[in-house]
Enzyme design. Structure first.
Site, PDB file in Angstrom:
ATOM      1  N   HIS A 201       0.856  -1.183   0.000  1.00 60.67           N
ATOM      2  CA  HIS A 201       0.000   0.000   0.000  1.00 60.67           C
ATOM      3  C   HIS A 201       0.894   1.234   0.000  1.00 60.67           C
ATOM      4  O   HIS A 201       1.623   1.486   0.956  1.00 60.67           O
ATOM      5  CB  HIS A 201      -0.835   0.049   1.283  1.00 60.67           C
ATOM      6  CG  HIS A 201      -2.169  -0.594   1.189  1.00 60.67           C
ATOM      7  ND1 HIS A 201      -2.342  -1.948   1.291  1.00 60.67           N
ATOM      8  CD2 HIS A 201      -3.414  -0.067   1.022  1.00 60.67           C
ATOM      9  CE1 HIS A 201      -3.635  -2.214   1.194  1.00 60.67           C
ATOM     10  NE2 HIS A 201      -4.308  -1.096   1.024  1.00 60.67           N
ATOM     11  N   GLU A 204      -1.426   6.410  -1.955  1.00 61.45           N
ATOM     12  CA  GLU A 204      -2.878   6.577  -1.985  1.00 61.45           C
ATOM     13  C   GLU A 204      -3.209   8.036  -1.693  1.00 61.45           C
ATOM     14  O   GLU A 204      -4.104   8.611  -2.299  1.00 61.45           O
ATOM     15  CB  GLU A 204      -3.510   5.654  -0.930  1.00 61.45           C
ATOM     16  CG  GLU A 204      -5.023   5.772  -0.815  1.00 61.45           C
ATOM     17  CD  GLU A 204      -5.589   4.800   0.219  1.00 61.45           C
ATOM     18  OE1 GLU A 204      -4.791   4.153   0.926  1.00 61.45           O
ATOM     19  OE2 GLU A 204      -6.820   4.693   0.316  1.00 61.45           O
ATOM     20  N   ASP A 287     -11.336  -2.463  -2.835  1.00 58.09           N
ATOM     21  CA  ASP A 287     -10.745  -2.192  -1.517  1.00 58.09           C
ATOM     22  C   ASP A 287     -11.541  -2.877  -0.402  1.00 58.09           C
ATOM     23  O   ASP A 287     -11.048  -3.035   0.713  1.00 58.09           O
ATOM     24  CB  ASP A 287     -10.670  -0.678  -1.243  1.00 58.09           C
ATOM     25  CG  ASP A 287      -9.379  -0.266  -0.550  1.00 58.09           C
ATOM     26  OD1 ASP A 287      -8.495  -1.122  -0.360  1.00 58.09           O
ATOM     27  OD2 ASP A 287      -9.264   0.921  -0.183  1.00 58.09           O
TER      28      ASP A 287
HETATM   29 ZN   LIG Z   1      -6.402  -1.205   0.594  1.00 59.42          ZN
END
Ligand SMILES: [Zn+2]
Length: 336
Positions: A201, A204, A287
């Site tokens: 991750h 974002e 997600d």
């Molecule tokens: Zn995620």
């Protein structure tokens, strides 16, 4: 389109609220609400305008992870998520990710029991839905110590023959400052050497900090895939680094809109067009379909409607998902 592929969905966001409601009651978990519709607002992003930021999303995860903090709850959650994805969306390649250490009540429950329960859920779903190639990703956390994260990776390696297919790192930045992804390098290398897939991750949100983090992750960790990575859009340097490293982005449009990581549909379209034009590989995901009140087909429809991707590009993104999956064919049950 052939069966769909979804590679980025969190177990904490993938289980229908009614199942979580029953699981909470079966385990006698003290909830702050007594009414089901209030509960639904507690465990999903119920406001169409989204949440204020990622911290607000973590508050929602707090409840779903607490409810999933037992072997039986984890087993039922994995089983329900895989079956639901196939029945309602025709998803035939699915990877579910979760952090086992956020489901053992601070060490009160044995980690192996939690992981094995997830594997039992996977096995049960494989018996019921043999059309689905499914696997589990164990997540490290940016707020965890290196020791804690290395335990998670050791567990992932130990249980790999049973269906753990990869590792990930997620979670909020420890104190809002840039996260030093280099500290994860020993764990990532260990996982890679053991044949596990690596997805991270990063990128974002966080503006320039997030962009710097993408650069560091690509250069130092060299993951197979990146969760989100949307901040790379428009940066020639980052996009060519991603392309050259053949990293596949897992992009979750509705999630990005709900968390304000992307401000509106125009920003979603611009992001996708940047990546298409620069030849950056990506796949589409939710997600966490239940938490985000969206499903993979809704995501594809959104991208089609706003002109982010055309039919061929959507099919290509889906094909990429099947190809970039960490689930190997060998994991499928022998059919006799
Ligand atoms: Zn995620």
């Amino acid at each position: 389109m052939e069966g769909l592929a979804e590679l980025h969905t969190h177990l904490g966001g993938s289980v229908a609220s009614d199942i979580l409601w029953s699981l909470a009651h079966e385990q006698g978990i003290a909830l702050p609400v007594k009414d089901y519709s209030e509960f639904e607002r507690l465990v999903t992003v119920s406001d169409p305008r989204g949440v204020a930021n990622l911290d607000a999303l973590d508050q929602i995860y707090h409840w779903t992870e607490l409810i999933q903090s037992s072997p039986i709850a984890v087993e039922r959650s994995v089983h329900a998520a895989i079956g639901g994805a196939y029945r309602s969306q025709g998803i035939t390649t699915l990877e579910l990710r979760f952090n086992p250490m956020k489901r053992n009540r601070g060490g009160e429950r044995d980690l192996d029991h939690i992981i094995l329960a997830a594997i039992r859920g996977l096995d049960r779903a494989s018996l019921e839905y043999p059309q689905v190639r499914a696997g589990l990703i164990l997540m490290m956390d940016r707020t965890f110590s290196a020791e804690q994260n290395s335990v998670i990776v050791e567990k992932a390696i130990g249980w790999a023959p049973r269906g753990i297919v990869g590792v990930d790192i997620a979670g909020p930045r420890p104190d809002g400052t840039r996260y030093d992804y280099r500290q994860a390098l020993p764990m990532v290398e260990e996982a890679r050497a053991a044949g596990l897939g690596v997805t991270i991750h990063v990128g974002e949100e966080g503006g320039d900090i997030g962009r710097d983090e993408i650069g560091e992750v690509v250069e130092v960790l060299r993951p197979d895939r990146i969760g989100h990575g949307i901040l790379a859009a428009g940066s020639d340097e980052l996009m060519s680094a991603l392309r050259e490293a053949e990293i596949v982005l897992e992009i979750c449009p509705t999630s990005n809109l709900l968390t304000k990581a992307l401000r509106d549909e125009d920003a979603v379209r611009e992001t996708f067009r940047s990546f298409v034009d620069a030849g950056v590989a990506f796949t589409i995901a939710t997600d966490g379909p239940e938490m985000m009140h969206t499903h993979l087909r809704d995501e594809l429809e959104l991208l089609r409607r706003i002109g982010a991707l055309d039919e061929d590009e959507l099919a290509e993104a889906n094909r990429r998902g099947h190809e970039a999956s960490f689930v190997r064919a060998g994991r499928l049950m022998p059919r006799v």
